[in-house]
Motif scaffolding. Structure first.
Motif, PDB file in Angstrom:
ATOM      1  N   ALA A  57       0.848  -1.199   0.000  1.00  0.00           N
ATOM      2  CA  ALA A  57       0.000   0.000   0.000  1.00  0.00           C
ATOM      3  C   ALA A  57       0.877   1.239   0.000  1.00  0.00           C
ATOM      4  CB  ALA A  57      -0.913   0.005   1.223  1.00  0.00           C
ATOM      5  N   SER A  58       0.703   2.101  -1.011  1.00  0.00           N
ATOM      6  CA  SER A  58       1.491   3.332  -1.077  1.00  0.00           C
ATOM      7  C   SER A  58       0.799   4.486  -0.373  1.00  0.00           C
ATOM      8  CB  SER A  58       1.749   3.716  -2.538  1.00  0.00           C
ATOM      9  OG  SER A  58       0.525   3.987  -3.196  1.00  0.00           O
ATOM     10  N   GLY A  59      -0.438   4.266   0.084  1.00  0.00           N
ATOM     11  CA  GLY A  59      -1.153   5.321   0.782  1.00  0.00           C
ATOM     12  C   GLY A  59      -2.613   4.954   0.973  1.00  0.00           C
ATOM     13  N   PHE A  60      -3.361   5.897   1.526  1.00  0.00           N
ATOM     14  CA  PHE A  60      -4.785   5.703   1.761  1.00  0.00           C
ATOM     15  C   PHE A  60      -5.509   7.014   1.490  1.00  0.00           C
ATOM     16  CE2 PHE A  60      -2.618   2.579   4.279  1.00  0.00           C
ATOM     17  CZ  PHE A  60      -3.404   1.439   4.195  1.00  0.00           C
ATOM     18  N   THR A  61      -6.728   6.911   1.019  1.00  0.00           N
ATOM     19  CA  THR A  61      -7.542   8.097   0.811  1.00  0.00           C
ATOM     20  C   THR A  61      -8.948   7.829   1.327  1.00  0.00           C
ATOM     21  OG1 THR A  61      -8.292   9.708  -0.840  1.00  0.00           O
ATOM     22  CG2 THR A  61      -8.233   7.409  -1.531  1.00  0.00           C
ATOM     23  N   GLY A  62      -9.604   8.855   1.826  1.00  0.00           N
ATOM     24  CA  GLY A  62     -10.947   8.672   2.366  1.00  0.00           C
ATOM     25  C   GLY A  62     -11.339   9.795   3.297  1.00  0.00           C
ATOM     26  N   GLU A  63     -11.994   9.436   4.427  1.00  0.00           N
ATOM     27  CA  GLU A  63     -12.495  10.463   5.325  1.00  0.00           C
ATOM     28  C   GLU A  63     -12.554   9.974   6.758  1.00  0.00           C
ATOM     29  OE1 GLU A  63     -16.327  11.163   3.592  1.00  0.00           O
ATOM     30  OE2 GLU A  63     -17.322   9.697   4.899  1.00  0.00           O
ATOM     31  N   ILE A  64     -12.481  10.931   7.673  1.00  0.00           N
ATOM     32  CA  ILE A  64     -12.738  10.703   9.090  1.00  0.00           C
ATOM     33  C   ILE A  64     -14.000  11.489   9.441  1.00  0.00           C
ATOM     34  CG2 ILE A  64     -11.924  11.118  11.446  1.00  0.00           C
ATOM     35  CD1 ILE A  64      -9.066  10.927  10.379  1.00  0.00           C
ATOM     36  N   GLU A 105     -14.991   7.849  13.343  1.00  0.00           N
ATOM     37  CA  GLU A 105     -14.988   6.688  12.471  1.00  0.00           C
ATOM     38  C   GLU A 105     -14.269   7.066  11.183  1.00  0.00           C
ATOM     39  OE1 GLU A 105     -19.361   6.835  10.495  1.00  0.00           O
ATOM     40  OE2 GLU A 105     -19.304   6.657  12.692  1.00  0.00           O
ATOM     41  N   TYR A 106     -13.548   6.114  10.622  1.00  0.00           N
ATOM     42  CA  TYR A 106     -12.902   6.413   9.346  1.00  0.00           C
ATOM     43  C   TYR A 106     -13.289   5.370   8.311  1.00  0.00           C
ATOM     44  CZ  TYR A 106      -9.102   3.011  10.472  1.00  0.00           C
ATOM     45  OH  TYR A 106      -8.377   1.890  10.791  1.00  0.00           O
ATOM     46  N   THR A 107     -13.296   5.820   7.058  1.00  0.00           N
ATOM     47  CA  THR A 107     -13.430   4.945   5.894  1.00  0.00           C
ATOM     48  C   THR A 107     -12.297   5.310   4.957  1.00  0.00           C
ATOM     49  OG1 THR A 107     -15.842   4.885   6.107  1.00  0.00           O
ATOM     50  CG2 THR A 107     -14.898   4.192   4.005  1.00  0.00           C
ATOM     51  N   LEU A 108     -11.356   4.403   4.785  1.00  0.00           N
ATOM     52  CA  LEU A 108     -10.165   4.667   3.980  1.00  0.00           C
ATOM     53  C   LEU A 108     -10.000   3.558   2.947  1.00  0.00           C
ATOM     54  CD1 LEU A 108      -7.675   5.639   6.846  1.00  0.00           C
ATOM     55  CD2 LEU A 108      -8.928   7.195   5.358  1.00  0.00           C
ATOM     56  N   VAL A 109      -9.562   3.953   1.761  1.00  0.00           N
ATOM     57  CA  VAL A 109      -9.295   2.996   0.685  1.00  0.00           C
ATOM     58  C   VAL A 109      -7.795   2.976   0.428  1.00  0.00           C
ATOM     59  CG1 VAL A 109      -9.733   2.393  -1.720  1.00  0.00           C
ATOM     60  CG2 VAL A 109     -11.540   3.431  -0.350  1.00  0.00           C
TER      61      VAL A 109
END
Length: 288
Positions: A57-64, A105-109
């Motif tokens: 994994a080179s990173g993550f994107t999403g929201e908190i 809560e977070y949702t990250l891809v």
């Protein structure tokens, strides 16, 4: 590892707790804290994914989403993680800091990238769009001569009929590695790989040697917006490689006598031209 969705919801934490908990979700670790810095109040999430399960994994994107007693619907924080250890921080009010229960809560891809070698190999495969072959480190690179000539005066001359290389079926490129050429051309190819602080010094050298100003522009954008390189080094890079916007920004940021004195004592200052030193002196004169 394919792209994967990471979701987590914390428990409720009371206002008198500063360390709000640590969780590890499939190798993605998050440490949550309240912090008071001088008279400001912050919530901070420190993410890391050094676990072997996430090495691809080179990173993550999403929201908190942060929720409190006063705001159960919550407020959203956009997240873009690119470093293996990186903090996300949001400022809050003193009232919120001391008087609310909070949860998040977070949702990250996950962002999955090819290794450098896999990426470069894919770039230089034979195709109907490629009509020239370079040879670097004994490896053949299939490229489009018009595309490279448009971006680079070096390649424009190399492929010209005025040079013997322009008539060769395979054109050798000497004194450079396969990784170097891959790094350089990946900044201008359609599947662009953007510069980072680690790649910047070598990328600037290569872009200068092979006369690819668009690669330098990519570097300048990164240095204007995302870098952690110290200002003295940035000033030197900006002048050496003609990054005028970066040079202007660095001079503007010499906004105290202390900063000016520190820079004047650095080895990077001694490498600057008289013209740039004069601009710095003009700036200093406005603050003394």
């Amino acid at each position: 590892m394919p792209e994967e969705v990471f979701k987590y919801t914390s428990g409720w934490y009371h206002h008198d707790q500063r360390d709000l908990g640590t969780n590890t979700n499939k190798g993605l670790k998050c440490v949550w804290k309240k912090e008071q810095i001088e008279n400001k109040y912050y919530l901070t999430w420190q993410f890391s994914w050094e676990d072997l399960k996430l090495k691809s994994a080179s990173g993550f994107t999403g929201e908190i989403i942060i929720r409190s007693d006063a705001n159960l619907n919550g407020s959203k924080i956009e997240v873009d993680l690119t470093d293996e250890i990186q903090a996300v921080q949001t400022e809050t009010t003193e009232k919120f800091f001391f008087n609310s229960r909070v949860l998040y809560e977070y949702t990250l891809v996950s962002i999955i990238s090819l290794t450098d070698r896999e990426l470069y190999d894919e770039m230089f495969l034979p195709s109907g769009k490629n009509d020239a072959i370079l040879e670097v480190d004994g490896i053949q690179l299939h490229v489009n001569r018009s595309f490279l000539s448009y971006h680079s005066d070096f390649f424009s001359a190399l492929f010209s009929s005025n040079f013997k290389e322009g008539q060769m079926e395979v054109v050798p490129i000497k004194d450079v590695t396969y990784g170097d050429i891959g790094l350089l051309l990946s900044t201008i190819y359609p599947k662009t790989v953007f510069p980072n602080d680690k790649s910047v010094p070598r990328l600037l050298e290569l872009a200068d040697r092979f006369m690819i100003p668009s690669a330098i522009h990519h570097v300048e954008y990164h240095l204007l917006n995302n870098t952690k390189i110290d200002n003295e080094k940035l000033m030197w890079m900006a002048e050496k490689y003609g990054m005028e916007l970066l040079l202007e920004k660095m001079i503007k940021e010499l906004d105290t006598v202390e900063k000016a004195k520190k820079f004047n004592a650095s080895s990077d200052y001694k490498e600057l031209s008289d013209k740039t030193k004069a601009k710095i002196l003009d700036k200093v004169m406005t603050i003394i």
